[in-house]
Design an enzyme around this catalytic site. Structure first.
Site, PDB file in Angstrom:
ATOM      1  N   ARG A   1       2.057  -8.144   0.892  1.00  0.00           N
ATOM      2  CA  ARG A   1       1.190  -7.682   1.908  1.00  0.00           C
ATOM      3  C   ARG A   1       1.624  -7.696   3.474  1.00  0.00           C
ATOM      4  NH1 ARG A   1      -4.526  -6.473   3.027  1.00  0.00           N
ATOM      5  NH2 ARG A   1      -5.080  -7.550   5.218  1.00  0.00           N
TER       6      ARG A   1
ATOM      7  N   GLU B   1       0.806  -1.207  -0.165  1.00  0.00           N
ATOM      8  CA  GLU B   1       0.030   0.069  -0.001  1.00  0.00           C
ATOM      9  C   GLU B   1       0.796   1.214  -0.238  1.00  0.00           C
ATOM     10  OE1 GLU B   1      -2.666  -0.529   3.141  1.00  0.00           O
ATOM     11  OE2 GLU B   1      -3.423  -2.491   2.462  1.00  0.00           O
TER      12      GLU B   1
ATOM     13  N   HIS C   1      -4.032   3.288   5.188  1.00  0.00           N
ATOM     14  CA  HIS C   1      -4.072   2.128   4.535  1.00  0.00           C
ATOM     15  C   HIS C   1      -4.441   2.500   2.797  1.00  0.00           C
ATOM     16  CE1 HIS C   1      -3.872  -1.166   7.512  1.00  0.00           C
ATOM     17  NE2 HIS C   1      -4.132  -0.024   8.227  1.00  0.00           N
TER      18      HIS C   1
END
Length: 418
Positions: A235, A182, A301
């Site tokens: 991630r 992100e 995020h």
């Protein structure tokens, strides 16, 4: 097994894997029409035999779900869609083309960056070097902080910005990149830090100089580096063998039962215990030293354009939900004024899904920080985690607008309580 050997094995495994590519991987947006289809997608997400990369998660009938689908998975996915009469569209035909374009742009412009830039996505070394330079340039204002350590022994680096001792008990915490891929989150965070230090806008100056700021751009440094060098869509953190979703590992409503229902390779695997990961445990220890001074805690995020309020484990609301929600509504209105970007507001179960062991819930429950939010930044799915670099500055500007409003509302509310 000693730590050095663990690191060596990790490095060898990285070298053996090489750079992960996503040629002909497509981003599907699937819309389940009934609860049975939602359940089917949830089972698919938990699949042990085949890993599917869910960019957004199954929520309810009529709510879109974004899934990255490999060439080998396409026929099965389309059969599943057709048999269950779900609607779908392909948002991105070939994810690798977007990754390549992003990498080319970064590479072509990196040589021109003397310090840091918000026209590219900066790597960890660039961000951390810049933080160190800020402490040197503003020795009376900026203090370098070590928020914790990572599995691969990197420092979770941040700064405190303080314009005077009168701001004690008026602290603001902002963290980002707990999820490695992100990138817009740390880009926005560093943009805000720069504005706090350099903006000549009188409104920004008033907010900047009347609060203490604790800013940590990358709290998952190992994962972030890995996403930059090896797998753009990684991630989790990098603890062996599969990594852990650090935003499912905090010691509040940590749900080990939920972990046993999913593969350890899943992007939402929560670890063997609450605070099993050094990143979360060490960062929590640091937060405990400053929590009583915080009035606002933000964690950034992407993506979806949400302002999320605790709690994530159920539909219950925090004690000051009405005040928190009202401030968020005004902040979202401020955010929309510049470019028309629309954010939705609510708890995670209302906007997304139940989530256990998340950082904002732990902070709120443990320390009763008055205002706590998670921002899911741009966009709504056209680009997803691969937001083009020309959207970094607009995202930063509109997010700054919203934070100014949040703090103005928080300051008014806190003043009225005295």
């Amino acid at each position: 097994m000693n730590f050095s050997l663990i690191l060596l094995l990790g490095l060898l495994s990285h070298l053996a894997i090489g750079i992960v590519t996503y040629d002909d991987h497509a981003l599907y947006r699937i819309v389940p029409k009934n609860s049975e289809s939602v359940d089917i997608l949830r089972l698919l997400q938990k699949s042990e035999s085949e890993k599917y990369d869910f960019w957004t998660f199954p929520r309810a009938a009529g709510m879109p779900v974004d899934i990255l689908v490999s060439p080998q998975q396409k026929s099965f996915i389309e059969k599943l869609i057709n048999e269950n009469k779900m609607d779908y569209e392909i948002l991105i035909e070939n994810i690798q083309e977007n990754i390549d374009e992003e990498a080319r742009f970064n590479k072509n412009n990196l040589d021109d960056v003397a310090d840091i830039s918000w026209e590219i996505y900066n790597d960890l070394d660039t961000i951390n070097n810049w933080l160190q330079k800020l402490a040197q340039r503003y020795p009376d204002i900026v203090t370098l902080l070590e928020g914790g350590k990572s599995y691969e022994n990197r420092t979770i680096l941040g700064v405190k910005v303080s314009y005077g001792s009168q701001n004690k008990n008026r602290g603001v915490w902002i963290d980002s990149n707990i999820h490695a891929r992100e990138w817009i989150s740390s880009a926005t965070n560093t943009f805000l830090l720069n504005a706090i230090l350099t903006s000549d806008d009188p409104v920004v100056r008033q907010i900047a100089e009347s609060h203490d700021w604790y800013i940590f751009p990358v709290i998952n440094p190992d994962g972030f580096v890995y996403s930059y060098t090896t797998d753009r869509l990684w991630r989790k953190n990098r603890s062996l063998p599969y990594g852990v979703d650090l935003n499912r590992n905090w010691d509040y409503k940590w749900n080990g039962d939920a972990c046993t229902d999913i593969s350890k390779q899943s992007d939402v695997y929560c670890g063997t215990a609450a605070f099993s990961e050094i990143e979360t445990s060490s960062l929590a220890n640091f937060i405990s030293t400053i929590a009583e001074d915080l009035v606002l805690l933000l964690t950034f995020h992407s993506y979806s354009q949400f302002m999320i309020i605790p709690y994530g484990d159920s539909e219950r609301h925090v004690d000051n939900y009405n005040v928190t929600y009202a401030a968020a509504v005004k902040a979202a209105e401020s955010l929309a004024q510049r470019y028309g970007t629309q954010y939705s507001i609510g708890t995670a179960p209302e906007l997304l899904y139940q989530a256990f062991g998340i950082s904002m819930d732990w902070a709120k429950a443990q320390y009763q920080i008055p205002y706590v939010y998670t921002y899911e930044l741009r966009d709504k799915g056209k680009y997803g985690f691969l937001l083009p670099t020309d959207q970094i500055i607009p995202t930063g500007l509109e997010t700054l607008d919203s934070i100014i409003t949040l703090l103005q509302e928080a300051d008014k509310q806190l003043s009225s309580n005295y």
